[in-house]
Write a protein that holds these residues in place. Structure first.
Motif, short mmCIF file in Angstrom:
data_model
loop_
_atom_site.label_atom_id
_atom_site.label_comp_id
_atom_site.label_asym_id
_atom_site.label_seq_id
_atom_site.Cartn_x
_atom_site.Cartn_y
_atom_site.Cartn_z
N GLN A 43 0.84 -1.20 0.00
CA GLN A 43 0.00 0.00 0.00
C GLN A 43 0.87 1.25 0.00
OE1 GLN A 43 -3.07 -0.13 2.99
NE2 GLN A 43 -3.36 2.09 3.00
N ASP A 44 0.46 2.23 -0.79
CA ASP A 44 1.13 3.54 -0.90
C ASP A 44 2.40 3.50 -1.74
OD1 ASP A 44 -0.83 4.89 0.54
OD2 ASP A 44 0.16 4.53 2.46
N GLU A 45 2.75 2.33 -2.29
CA GLU A 45 3.86 2.28 -3.24
C GLU A 45 3.41 2.84 -4.59
OE1 GLU A 45 6.59 -1.63 -2.10
OE2 GLU A 45 5.15 -1.73 -3.73
N PHE A 46 4.31 3.51 -5.30
CA PHE A 46 4.01 3.92 -6.67
C PHE A 46 4.23 2.72 -7.58
CE2 PHE A 46 4.55 8.22 -5.02
CZ PHE A 46 3.52 8.89 -5.69
N SER A 47 3.33 2.54 -8.53
CA SER A 47 3.43 1.39 -9.41
C SER A 47 3.14 1.78 -10.85
CB SER A 47 2.46 0.29 -8.98
OG SER A 47 2.46 -0.78 -9.89
N LYS A 59 -4.62 -11.92 -1.25
CA LYS A 59 -5.61 -11.06 -0.63
C LYS A 59 -5.14 -9.62 -0.72
CE LYS A 59 -3.72 -11.87 4.04
NZ LYS A 59 -4.04 -12.32 5.42
N LEU A 60 -6.08 -8.72 -0.99
CA LEU A 60 -5.79 -7.30 -1.06
C LEU A 60 -6.12 -6.69 0.30
CD1 LEU A 60 -7.22 -6.43 -4.58
CD2 LEU A 60 -4.93 -7.24 -3.96
N VAL A 61 -5.10 -6.21 0.98
CA VAL A 61 -5.24 -5.73 2.36
C VAL A 61 -5.00 -4.23 2.41
CG1 VAL A 61 -4.40 -5.94 4.72
CG2 VAL A 61 -4.48 -7.96 3.25
N GLN A 62 -5.92 -3.52 3.05
CA GLN A 62 -5.79 -2.07 3.19
C GLN A 62 -5.74 -1.69 4.67
OE1 GLN A 62 -9.16 0.82 2.44
NE2 GLN A 62 -7.86 1.36 0.67
N GLU A 92 -0.50 2.53 -4.86
CA GLU A 92 -1.40 1.40 -4.64
C GLU A 92 -2.28 1.70 -3.43
OE1 GLU A 92 -1.86 -1.01 -6.52
OE2 GLU A 92 -0.08 -1.15 -7.79
N VAL A 93 -3.56 1.36 -3.51
CA VAL A 93 -4.49 1.63 -2.41
C VAL A 93 -4.50 0.49 -1.40
CG1 VAL A 93 -5.94 3.08 -3.84
CG2 VAL A 93 -6.44 0.63 -3.68
N SER A 94 -3.83 -0.61 -1.72
CA SER A 94 -3.78 -1.75 -0.81
C SER A 94 -2.50 -2.54 -1.05
CB SER A 94 -5.00 -2.66 -1.03
OG SER A 94 -4.97 -3.21 -2.35
N SER A 95 -2.25 -3.50 -0.18
CA SER A 95 -1.14 -4.42 -0.36
C SER A 95 -1.69 -5.75 -0.87
CB SER A 95 -0.42 -4.66 0.97
OG SER A 95 0.11 -3.46 1.51
N ALA A 96 -0.92 -6.43 -1.70
CA ALA A 96 -1.32 -7.75 -2.22
C ALA A 96 -0.43 -8.80 -1.57
CB ALA A 96 -1.18 -7.80 -3.73
N ILE A 97 -1.03 -9.69 -0.80
CA ILE A 97 -0.29 -10.67 -0.01
C ILE A 97 -0.72 -12.09 -0.41
CG2 ILE A 97 0.26 -11.47 2.32
CD1 ILE A 97 -0.55 -8.66 3.30
N ALA A 98 0.25 -12.94 -0.67
CA ALA A 98 -0.04 -14.32 -1.08
C ALA A 98 -0.65 -15.11 0.07
CB ALA A 98 1.23 -15.00 -1.57
N MET A 99 -1.78 -15.78 -0.20
CA MET A 99 -2.42 -16.63 0.79
C MET A 99 -1.90 -18.06 0.69
SD MET A 99 -6.34 -15.25 0.39
CE MET A 99 -6.90 -16.03 1.92
N GLU A 100 -1.19 -18.33 -0.39
CA GLU A 100 -0.57 -19.62 -0.66
C GLU A 100 0.51 -19.37 -1.70
OE1 GLU A 100 -4.14 -21.56 -1.94
OE2 GLU A 100 -3.82 -21.07 -4.03
N GLU A 101 1.25 -20.39 -2.06
CA GLU A 101 2.27 -20.19 -3.10
C GLU A 101 1.58 -19.70 -4.38
OE1 GLU A 101 4.62 -23.26 -5.66
OE2 GLU A 101 5.75 -22.99 -3.78
N ALA A 102 2.14 -18.66 -4.99
CA ALA A 102 1.51 -18.06 -6.17
C ALA A 102 2.55 -17.75 -7.23
CB ALA A 102 0.77 -16.78 -5.78
N LYS A 103 2.12 -17.83 -8.50
CA LYS A 103 2.98 -17.47 -9.62
C LYS A 103 2.34 -16.29 -10.36
CE LYS A 103 4.99 -22.07 -10.22
NZ LYS A 103 5.19 -23.23 -11.13
N ILE A 104 3.14 -15.27 -10.63
CA ILE A 104 2.65 -14.01 -11.18
C ILE A 104 3.43 -13.64 -12.43
CG2 ILE A 104 2.11 -11.60 -10.65
CD1 ILE A 104 0.82 -13.51 -8.68
N CYS A 105 2.73 -13.09 -13.42
CA CYS A 105 3.36 -12.47 -14.59
C CYS A 105 3.23 -10.96 -14.43
CB CYS A 105 2.69 -12.91 -15.88
SG CYS A 105 3.29 -14.48 -16.52
#
Length: 228
Positions: A43-47, A59-62, A92-105
């Motif tokens: 959250q609050d990072e520029f992206s 999960k998107l956490v604010q 970013e208005v929230s943080s994105a946190i893995a709830m399990e192992e995840a693969k991202i592009c």
């Protein structure tokens, strides 16, 4: 549980692109592998990046001004995060946190802009995707303002079942491991109230438990949401 890995060409958003375009796009992406509890962004990072979830759930956490942690949503394979950076660089208005192992592009804003310039129909699909996401968000907010804790919780279970449900006879097994506190953070209630609502739903034979997962009855009479 079975975990799927999404291919770009399988997604409605990218369907119709020439194979060369898909290959070029995929080869240019940065691949990330997240462990449970690891953050994709904060959250609050520029992206200026767009993220496609290939496997796993985040999960998107604010964090609100009063320090309260609210879970805005749970996202899974095929979903896109950071799409607002397509328009401009912003926090970013929230943080994105893995709830399990995840693969991202990870895609850059410029990659998407180039793809839009090369294929005008892709721009329409982007607009359609963002519009549906906005509509779903507004609909969810409208539901939340009128419902009791038990109704909000049941609505959330049906939402999860629609996105991550696996048919098990007369039940849908929700393929997501989520705690009572996380459920409480999603609907804006206390863990105690959520725990009591879960007990009532189990007693009423509307939901159940199978090991660490929740199950939901398919009986359409239990709720106005139905499943095909």
């Amino acid at each position: 549980m079975k975990r799927c890995i999404v291919c770009l060409a399988e997604l409605d958003l990218f369907r119709g692109l020439e194979s060369e375009q898909c290959i070029k796009l995929c080869n240019c992406t940065v691949k990330k592998k997240l462990s449970k509890g690891e953050s994709l962004f904060h959250q609050d990072e520029f992206s200026n990046a767009v993220y496609l979830i290939k496997s796993g759930k985040l999960k998107l956490v604010q964090i609100t001004e009063d320090g309260h942690e609210a879970i805005l949503d749970v996202c899974g394979p095929g979903e896109i995060l950071g799409e607002l950076s397509l328009y401009q660089e912003q926090k970013e208005v929230s943080s994105a946190i893995a709830m399990e192992e995840a693969k991202i592009c990870c895609f850059s804003r410029q990659q998407f802009r180039t793809l839009i310039q090369e294929n005008s129909s892709f721009a329409l699909r982007i607009i359609s995707y963002l519009g549906k996401k906005r509509y779903d968000s507004l609909q969810k907010y409208g539901e939340d303002t009128r419902q009791t804790v038990k109704e909000k919780l049941l609505y959330l279970f049906y939402h999860f079942a629609k996105e991550y449900g696996e048919s098990k006879g007369e039940e849908l097994l929700i393929d997501i491991i989520i705690t009572q506190q996380e459920l409480a953070d999603m609907i804006g209630a206390s863990r105690v109230m959520v725990g009591q609502a879960i007990k009532e739903l189990i007693t009423s034979n509307i939901i159940g438990r199978e090991k660490r997962y929740y199950t939901l009855k398919k009986d359409p009479c239990l709720c106005r949401h139905t499943f095909e």
